[in-house]
Design a protein around this motif. Structure first.
Motif, mmCIF file in Angstrom:
data_model
loop_
_atom_site.group_PDB
_atom_site.id
_atom_site.type_symbol
_atom_site.label_atom_id
_atom_site.label_comp_id
_atom_site.label_asym_id
_atom_site.label_seq_id
_atom_site.Cartn_x
_atom_site.Cartn_y
_atom_site.Cartn_z
ATOM 1 N N LEU A 120 11.155 8.859 0.064
ATOM 2 C CA LEU A 120 10.120 7.389 0.221
ATOM 3 C C LEU A 120 9.813 7.171 1.526
ATOM 4 C CD1 LEU A 120 9.696 4.938 -1.646
ATOM 5 C CD2 LEU A 120 11.469 3.589 -0.878
ATOM 6 N N ASN A 122 7.422 3.992 4.008
ATOM 7 C CA ASN A 122 7.329 2.946 3.016
ATOM 8 C C ASN A 122 6.738 1.991 4.390
ATOM 9 O OD1 ASN A 122 9.135 1.564 1.249
ATOM 10 N ND2 ASN A 122 11.012 2.707 2.369
ATOM 11 N N GLU A 126 3.594 -3.715 1.477
ATOM 12 C CA GLU A 126 3.979 -3.653 0.347
ATOM 13 C C GLU A 126 3.823 -2.154 -0.285
ATOM 14 O OE1 GLU A 126 4.737 -5.930 -1.821
ATOM 15 O OE2 GLU A 126 5.586 -6.408 0.142
ATOM 16 N N ARG A 127 2.937 -0.938 0.652
ATOM 17 C CA ARG A 127 2.663 -0.009 0.487
ATOM 18 C C ARG A 127 4.376 1.148 0.986
ATOM 19 N NH1 ARG A 127 -1.660 3.105 0.429
ATOM 20 N NH2 ARG A 127 -1.472 5.376 1.643
ATOM 21 N N SER A 128 4.190 1.719 -0.572
ATOM 22 C CA SER A 128 4.999 2.846 -0.090
ATOM 23 C C SER A 128 4.603 4.139 -1.213
ATOM 24 C CB SER A 128 6.132 2.418 -1.453
ATOM 25 O OG SER A 128 6.819 1.495 -0.550
ATOM 26 N N LEU A 129 4.607 5.254 -0.733
ATOM 27 C CA LEU A 129 4.924 6.503 -1.096
ATOM 28 C C LEU A 129 6.019 7.577 -1.019
ATOM 29 C CD1 LEU A 129 1.598 7.159 1.783
ATOM 30 C CD2 LEU A 129 1.964 6.392 -0.754
ATOM 31 N N ARG A 130 6.060 7.834 -2.530
ATOM 32 C CA ARG A 130 7.274 8.881 -2.888
ATOM 33 C C ARG A 130 6.806 9.800 -3.018
ATOM 34 N NH1 ARG A 130 12.300 7.967 -3.818
ATOM 35 N NH2 ARG A 130 11.797 5.706 -4.810
ATOM 36 N N TYR A 131 7.282 11.215 -2.786
ATOM 37 C CA TYR A 131 6.942 12.395 -2.259
ATOM 38 C C TYR A 131 8.085 13.149 -2.487
ATOM 39 C CZ TYR A 131 3.819 11.731 1.066
ATOM 40 O OH TYR A 131 2.698 10.633 2.005
ATOM 41 N N ASP A 135 5.942 17.865 -4.365
ATOM 42 C CA ASP A 135 4.155 16.726 -3.749
ATOM 43 C C ASP A 135 4.481 17.684 -2.080
ATOM 44 O OD1 ASP A 135 4.178 15.910 -5.598
ATOM 45 O OD2 ASP A 135 5.005 14.371 -4.994
ATOM 46 N N LEU A 136 5.992 17.707 -1.869
ATOM 47 C CA LEU A 136 5.877 18.652 0.265
ATOM 48 C C LEU A 136 5.210 20.182 0.275
ATOM 49 C CD1 LEU A 136 8.876 16.628 1.157
ATOM 50 C CD2 LEU A 136 6.841 16.021 1.563
ATOM 51 N N GLU A 190 -0.809 9.293 6.298
ATOM 52 C CA GLU A 190 -0.526 9.403 5.228
ATOM 53 C C GLU A 190 -0.592 8.053 4.255
ATOM 54 O OE1 GLU A 190 -2.308 12.445 2.018
ATOM 55 O OE2 GLU A 190 0.358 11.799 1.824
ATOM 56 N N ARG A 259 15.897 10.713 2.578
ATOM 57 C CA ARG A 259 15.872 9.588 1.977
ATOM 58 C C ARG A 259 14.533 8.886 1.752
ATOM 59 N NH1 ARG A 259 17.703 3.885 0.687
ATOM 60 N NH2 ARG A 259 17.321 3.730 -1.341
ATOM 61 N N SER A 260 14.947 8.593 2.842
ATOM 62 C CA SER A 260 13.498 7.508 3.266
ATOM 63 C C SER A 260 13.725 7.126 4.369
ATOM 64 C CB SER A 260 14.053 5.716 2.810
ATOM 65 O OG SER A 260 14.250 5.449 3.714
ATOM 66 N N ALA B 34 1.436 11.462 -4.905
ATOM 67 C CA ALA B 34 2.777 10.973 -4.650
ATOM 68 C C ALA B 34 2.570 9.485 -4.254
ATOM 69 C CB ALA B 34 2.176 11.568 -2.826
ATOM 70 N N VAL B 36 3.019 6.149 -5.130
ATOM 71 C CA VAL B 36 3.177 4.630 -5.948
ATOM 72 C C VAL B 36 3.232 3.327 -4.779
ATOM 73 C CG1 VAL B 36 5.052 4.220 -7.655
ATOM 74 C CG2 VAL B 36 4.207 6.474 -6.683
ATOM 75 N N GLY B 38 4.554 -0.524 -3.530
ATOM 76 C CA GLY B 38 5.233 -1.500 -3.659
ATOM 77 C C GLY B 38 6.248 -0.473 -4.462
#
Lengths: 419, 419
Positions: A120, A122, A126-131, A135-136, A190, A259-260, B34, B36, B38
């Motif tokens: 994750l 952050n 509000e913007r977060s991206l999850r990989y 993806d990586l 990104e 983790r993040s 990738a 998402v 929030g």
């Protein structure tokens, strides 16, 4: 290859030679005991008479190499809390095999399903991206051979008396691997970086809740989100499936089991930022976030636990590294620091990587004290133990990079001394 | 870092991009899936709630990495005869971990007691020298990162139809490690070389009686009697306790489980000199002792068995090497060889070592054919398969270094093609 013929000592004192050919001239056959004129070639080895073992999907060391293991010093009262040490005194070259990379866990090795894992990121607001891992794997990769050193490596050398232990058991919380991963800067760009973002907070999936704060400039410079270690997926104890690799900076910030990652205007001041890996100075103030590891070297051979069986020629060998850049020179002394000669550095000498140094050495059977000191391309020279303690005081626990000395006695036994 | 913005194809054809930043611009979030907005950070992973696993004396890969193994293709009728392949398609970077270095045994892996082992060096006349392992450890050591490639690597590509197998199962009889050992020249000079000595005969302790002949000039140039592989003692399957490492030359002459070295005025013309690893030319004459491995490259990702799950951005990655020197360039094509663009080479690019190349690549969902071709610093360029067969004829079994092509179809499936 540096070839020198300079003779440093009078004929009857300890000699540190820098001419490779002198090894042959001096060592000759008698000294090494290798020469056997007219040896018969007739004896057939038993292994010629029977088919050998078969193939393996994943190979292991020879059964006869049981000494070459990580030495575990863990706290039995706290499961998964402790370290295991790279056996530097049994290794050669500059790459640490993955099975022998040092471990430092604060609450053990988490078991992570790579298909369930994601990272994750952050950004501000509000913007977060999850990989996901998949993806990586689609992002551009980079590889670098780098050392990672625990901030607590070599810390018994702060003690008033020298601890008698093998080189790897005193200094083996450092290892060197080829790490491959995605540039952290790519992921942060990104996510989007604002001018308020001065820090990155990285946290881990292990039960100890490792969380550290890293200056954004370093994160945008050369940090990797590493997925591979010496060619294969990260080992579980080294952060599988993804870790930070922060070139030249102390081990704790090379966050494993990532983790993040969260952008922030201020550091978190977690316990790993503030309590652990900080150094209480002479004035009572703790130095914190001293990320960059100092220039350092150790002699791995000969070293404590090894035995010189005869007088004659040997090679002094060791490792040097610096968090500030490349190793410029390593000097060796056989007389406790009075005279120094430059060692050969194994090419290629890489930025923030373990650098192997070597120099032929003739042992004449007398007692002597071997020392190494490294200088990096930033101009910093490894301090003597006295200089380090004089600068830092006596209450420091981490970040020991002073010169280490091995005494060779007349029996060829080697001990750790403060000299 | 090479950064280029040149656009090679019309907008609607396959594109091979060379600007790292374009990866972000093109890939963006939508394509990678990738992003998402929030995402909550609240979910605590289960690994936070329990202490993790403990320390280990010698680490192993994660249980979930079972795919990353050597693929064994051995002859069940002849124990210990066959090969196992490095899974190049699962690896990254340039170092092959020791457990995954390819194996080629002619009669299995001998079990050798290092305390009983010694190396016999037979000079001209009556003079012989015998070196124990302890003796060798006293000699000056050198480390080099080098590839070793079996002369039979990639040999299914001589067949009329392309074999459908993973990159590592077609090309994985090549691996790259840091080898550390004693310069062979030092031992030979100690034995004494006469003007009649033109060849060195090296034999092994395994039951197949591997014996090869090597020109003396190479032996005095850069050959190592290697004792260490990626930092630790050699693995049993890779020659423990000592092997030759002959930079850039075919695997068979990198004699494992070394037994003796004998100077000679003529080559032995053993079966490994004459029958195996020789190439029957168009004129019916067999080319023998073609020691130096040709310039070569393969794409490891994407490759057969991998699946492109969505259109969008990927990175094309692979390995290149040459027995003649460094890799100068690797070019990539996404249209079956009509257009070529240079890939990025991972620094440091080392002499006779595996070199990693990479290039961002946008897959638009159309069928296309990916190819790589390498050029070395000696000026040799990897030939197309047609060029190679045209030069060598159709009866060759070894030394395939032609271009390999992977076809990507509209479903994202990848197959091996001759193109």
């Amino acid at each position: 290859m540096i070839m020198q013929n300079k003779r440093l000592y009078p004929a009857k004192t300890a000699q540190m030679r820098t001419d490779r050919r002198s090894f042959l001239q001096l060592g000759g056959l008698g000294l090494l005991g290798a020469g056997v004129a007219g040896v018969s070639d007739a004896a057939e080895p038993p292994s010629w008479s029977e088919a050998g073992g078969g193939f393996s999907n994943y190979g292991q060391p020879a059964d006869t190499e049981q000494r070459t293991i990580r030495w575990i010093s863990a706290n039995p009262a706290v499961p998964g809390e402790g370290v295991s040490w790279t056996p530097l005194h049994e290794l050669e070259g500059t790459i640490t095999p993955n099975g022998l990379h040092f471990e430092r866990h604060h609450n053990g090795v988490p078991s992570i399903d790579p298909d369930e894992w994601s990272l994750l990121v952050n950004a501000s607001g509000e913007r977060s991206l999850r990989y996901s891992l998949a993806d990586l794997h689609r992002y551009p990769l980079q590889s670098r051979i780098l050392f990672i050193e625990c901030g607590g490596n070599s810390n018994t050398l702060w003690k008033p008396q020298p601890v008698q232990a093998a080189a790897g058991h005193l200094h083996g919380l450092v290892s060197g691997c080829e790490w491959t991963g995605v540039a952290l800067s790519v992921l942060l760009q990104e996510a989007g970086i604002s001018t308020q973002d001065k820090w990155l907070i990285a946290d881990a999936m292990d039960a100890s809740g490792v969380t550290v704060s890293l200056p954004i400039a370093k994160c945008l410079d050369d940090v990797l989100v590493a997925l591979y270690q010496n060619g294969e997926a990260l080992r579980p104890e080294n952060g599988y499936p993804a870790r930070l690799v922060v070139p030249g900076w102390e081990g704790i910030v090379n966050v494993k089991w990532l983790r993040s990652l969260s952008l922030s205007d201020v550091p978190l001041m977690s316990r790993f930022d503030t309590v652990s890996y900080t150094d209480l100075q002479k004035d009572g103030i703790a130095e914190r976030m001293t990320f960059e590891m100092g220039v350092k070297s150790i002699i791995t051979s000969p070293s404590v636990g090894q035995q010189l069986t005869t007088t004659g020629d040997y090679e002094v060998r060791g490792l040097a590294w610096s968090g500030a850049g490349r190793i410029q020179t390593v000097e060796l002394s056989a007389d406790g620091g009075r005279n120094w000669v430059p060692a050969h550095l194994q090419e290629p000498v890489l930025d923030r990587a373990l650098t192997r140094f070597r120099l032929p050495w003739h042992w004449d059977g007398r007692a002597q004290v071997l020392m190494s000191r490294a200088t990096d391309t930033a101009g910093a020279r490894q301090p003597s133990r006295d200089e380090l303690i004089s600068a830092k005081g006596g209450n420091v626990y981490y970040h020991y990079n002073g010169i280490c000395a091995w005494a060779v006695d007349v029996d060829g036994d080697i001990s750790h001394v403060y000299a």
